[in-house]
Design an enzyme around this catalytic site. Structure first.
Site, PDB file in Angstrom:
ATOM      1  N   GLU A   1       0.827  -1.207   0.000  1.00  0.00           N
ATOM      2  CA  GLU A   1       0.000   0.000   0.000  1.00  0.00           C
ATOM      3  C   GLU A   1       0.862   1.258   0.000  1.00  0.00           C
ATOM      4  OE1 GLU A   1      -3.679  -1.763   2.680  1.00  0.00           O
ATOM      5  OE2 GLU A   1      -2.546  -0.035   3.400  1.00  0.00           O
TER       6      GLU A   1
ATOM      7  N   CYS B   1       3.017   8.439   1.854  1.00  0.00           N
ATOM      8  CA  CYS B   1       3.345   7.523   2.941  1.00  0.00           C
ATOM      9  C   CYS B   1       3.868   6.231   2.310  1.00  0.00           C
ATOM     10  CB  CYS B   1       2.086   7.278   3.779  1.00  0.00           C
ATOM     11  SG  CYS B   1       2.346   6.164   5.144  1.00  0.00           S
TER      12      CYS B   1
ATOM     13  N   CYS C   1       4.972  -7.130   7.999  1.00  0.00           N
ATOM     14  CA  CYS C   1       5.760  -6.575   9.105  1.00  0.00           C
ATOM     15  C   CYS C   1       5.819  -7.612  10.224  1.00  0.00           C
ATOM     16  CB  CYS C   1       5.096  -5.299   9.616  1.00  0.00           C
ATOM     17  SG  CYS C   1       6.005  -4.489  10.956  1.00  0.00           S
TER      18      CYS C   1
ATOM     19  N   CYS D   1       2.754  -5.282  16.524  1.00  0.00           N
ATOM     20  CA  CYS D   1       1.989  -4.346  17.367  1.00  0.00           C
ATOM     21  C   CYS D   1       0.514  -4.758  17.349  1.00  0.00           C
ATOM     22  CB  CYS D   1       2.155  -2.910  16.872  1.00  0.00           C
ATOM     23  SG  CYS D   1       3.862  -2.347  16.899  1.00  0.00           S
TER      24      CYS D   1
ATOM     25  N   CYS E   1      -2.348  -2.835  15.229  1.00  0.00           N
ATOM     26  CA  CYS E   1      -2.041  -2.448  13.844  1.00  0.00           C
ATOM     27  C   CYS E   1      -2.533  -3.487  12.837  1.00  0.00           C
ATOM     28  CB  CYS E   1      -0.535  -2.276  13.711  1.00  0.00           C
ATOM     29  SG  CYS E   1       0.000  -1.869  12.056  1.00  0.00           S
TER      30      CYS E   1
ATOM     31  N   CYS F   1      -3.650   2.224   7.881  1.00  0.00           N
ATOM     32  CA  CYS F   1      -2.590   1.256   7.589  1.00  0.00           C
ATOM     33  C   CYS F   1      -3.099  -0.164   7.377  1.00  0.00           C
ATOM     34  CB  CYS F   1      -1.611   1.222   8.739  1.00  0.00           C
ATOM     35  SG  CYS F   1      -1.474   2.776   9.587  1.00  0.00           S
TER      36      CYS F   1
HETATM   37  N1  SAH Z   1       6.897   0.478  11.862  1.00  0.00           N
HETATM   38  C1  SAH Z   1       6.866   1.917  11.827  1.00  0.00           C
HETATM   39  C2  SAH Z   1       6.080   2.504  10.664  1.00  0.00           C
HETATM   40  C3  SAH Z   1       4.743   1.879  10.335  1.00  0.00           C
HETATM   41  S1  SAH Z   1       3.390   2.165  11.451  1.00  0.00           S
HETATM   42  C4  SAH Z   1       6.353   2.435  13.137  1.00  0.00           C
HETATM   43  O1  SAH Z   1       5.975   1.656  13.991  1.00  0.00           O
HETATM   44  O2  SAH Z   1       6.364   3.639  13.334  1.00  0.00           O
HETATM   45  C5  SAH Z   1       2.896   3.813  11.140  1.00  0.00           C
HETATM   46  C6  SAH Z   1       2.086   4.466  12.259  1.00  0.00           C
HETATM   47  O3  SAH Z   1       0.717   4.042  12.222  1.00  0.00           O
HETATM   48  C7  SAH Z   1       2.600   4.082  13.621  1.00  0.00           C
HETATM   49  O4  SAH Z   1       2.679   5.168  14.490  1.00  0.00           O
HETATM   50  C8  SAH Z   1       1.552   3.084  14.058  1.00  0.00           C
HETATM   51  O5  SAH Z   1       1.604   2.923  15.407  1.00  0.00           O
HETATM   52  C9  SAH Z   1       0.292   3.721  13.515  1.00  0.00           C
HETATM   53  N2  SAH Z   1      -0.885   2.831  13.525  1.00  0.00           N
HETATM   54  C10 SAH Z   1      -0.919   1.502  13.315  1.00  0.00           C
HETATM   55  N3  SAH Z   1      -2.163   1.015  13.464  1.00  0.00           N
HETATM   56  C11 SAH Z   1      -2.966   2.065  13.750  1.00  0.00           C
HETATM   57  C12 SAH Z   1      -4.362   2.197  14.017  1.00  0.00           C
HETATM   58  N4  SAH Z   1      -5.181   1.149  14.001  1.00  0.00           N
HETATM   59  N5  SAH Z   1      -4.824   3.441  14.308  1.00  0.00           N
HETATM   60  C13 SAH Z   1      -3.995   4.525  14.297  1.00  0.00           C
HETATM   61  N6  SAH Z   1      -2.683   4.451  14.042  1.00  0.00           N
HETATM   62  C14 SAH Z   1      -2.159   3.227  13.781  1.00  0.00           C
END
Ligand code: SAH
Length: 348
Positions: free
Chosen positions: A92, A105, A112, A116, A119, A338
């Site tokens: 994406e 972006c 990944c 987390c 995510c 994301c």
């Molecule tokens: N791995 C890197 C970049 C990808 S995540 C990192 O962790 O920063 C990009 C951003 O989107 C991160 O801050 C992540 O925590 C956030 N993100 C992921 N899932 C999300 C969600 N459901 N709602 C809001 N932000 C989210």
């Protein structure tokens, strides 16, 4: 012999290639200008290169870009693409429209492994790192589409904040950034480029020593180990007692402020105690805090904090002298958060 993708080379690397082909070193600057300033999509367009050498270039190099598999346009100017790579994997790329410009972006990995819990991108495990040309390609494809939609707009900012952990693909991400930043190439100012990490300490330390004026964003999300480890497994490898000193070192090395991203999740990380701890840490490392209303994904039970809670955090941070904003949401009508689009097409 397989052709090499020309979008994978830095100016220095391309110069070495040109010298190897008995060309003057100036050739690479000329090619960079065609690729990144004039956005040529064929070698034949390169009118100041002799026909014979254009044929040689065609034999040695490809101009292959990721292919648009799905595109979606939001009312608010957001564009979301699902791109297909040469080996069939899908990634994406999102474009966000701000008053100050257009930010793309960029995704850094197929899937990944950071795991987390909140995510959607991490639902699909890492398959492989993206190559340099696949990150450069995301910017070019998005920029071309953007110009078709509105010739007055162009990509002015890059955030490496798509799927993947950029510091788990460090070298390729840095090569990509140097191409994007090159005055002979895309010429996107370092201050317009941001890399976002979940907190990979060795990557943060290296990044601070690169000598570039690029920005760092840290997905912070919890100022207390117990909570952070629960939602971000990376915190077990790099807990706050390692992360915070690394951020201090980053600040000392780079003299650059950083951004904390802080997703607000109901009854998890939105207590008064969290606000207090967050303010302390942000002050210590000179961080600006971007509060993010949690974007609900169907795969887990987290809920977004109430607007009251979000505003309480915001005001508390401001009262402590910490700069803070509440993130504007983009493209909620086109599943721009994301990983949502890819997860759908990969059958999750
Ligand atoms: N791995 C890197 C970049 C990808 S995540 C990192 O962790 O920063 C990009 C951003 O989107 C991160 O801050 C992540 O925590 C956030 N993100 C992921 N899932 C999300 C969600 N459901 N709602 C809001 N932000 C989210």
């Amino acid at each position: 012999m397989e052709k090499e993708n020309i979008y994978g080379f830095s100016l220095e690397q391309l110069t070495a290639k040109m010298i190897g082909l008995n060309q003057s070193s100036y050739r690479s600057k000329q090619l960079f200008s065609w690729l990144y300033k004039k956005d040529a999509d064929s070698f034949d367009q390169m009118s100041d290169v002799s026909k014979a050498f254009r044929e040689e270039l065609k034999e040695k190099f490809s101009l292959d870009l990721p292919k648009i598999f799905v595109k979606r346009f939001s009312e608010d100017g957001t564009i979301k693409l699902l791109l297909e790579l040469s080996d069939g994997h899908k990634i994406e790329t999102v474009l966000m429209h701000y008053v100050y410009g257009d930010a793309v972006c960029v995704t850094s990995q197929v899937g990944c492994n950071m795991g987390c819990k909140f995510c959607a991108s991490g639902l699909l495990k890492k398959v492989r790192n993206l190559k340099v040309e696949e990150m450069v390609g995301q910017v070019i494809v998005m920029n071309r589409l953007l110009k078709e939609v509105d010739p007055s707009r162009h990509v002015s900012h890059i955030v490496v904040m798509g799927t993947g952990e950029p510091f788990d693909n460090y070298d390729n991400v840095m090569s990509f950034i140097r191409i994007a930043n090159s005055p002979s190439g895309m010429e996107i100012g370092a201050r317009h480029i941001t890399v976002s990490t979940c907190g990979i300490v060795p990557g943060i330390l290296r990044y601070g020593k690169e000598g570039l004026q690029v920005n760092l964003a840290v997905s912070f999300h919890a100022p207390i180990d117990e909570i952070r480890s629960k939602i971000m497994p990376v915190n077990r490898a790099y807990p706050l007692e390692k992360l915070i000193p690394a951020l201090e070192e980053y600040y000392a090395d780079s003299n650059r402020n950083m951004t904390f991203e802080y997703i607000m999740i109901k009854d998890l990380n939105d207590s008064d105690e969290c606000a207090k701890e967050l303010a302390k840490i942000a002050k210590r490392v000179h961080a600006f805090v971007n509060l993010i209303p949690y974007n609900k994904v169907v795969e887990n039970d987290f809920e977004r904090s109430s607007n009251n809670r979000i505003h309480y955090f915001h005001n508390y941070l401001l009262s402590q002298g910490i700069k803070s904003t509440i993130r504007k949401e983009f493209g909620s009508d086109i599943e721009a958060a994301c990983g949502q689009l890819r997860a759908r097409y990969e059958g999750k």
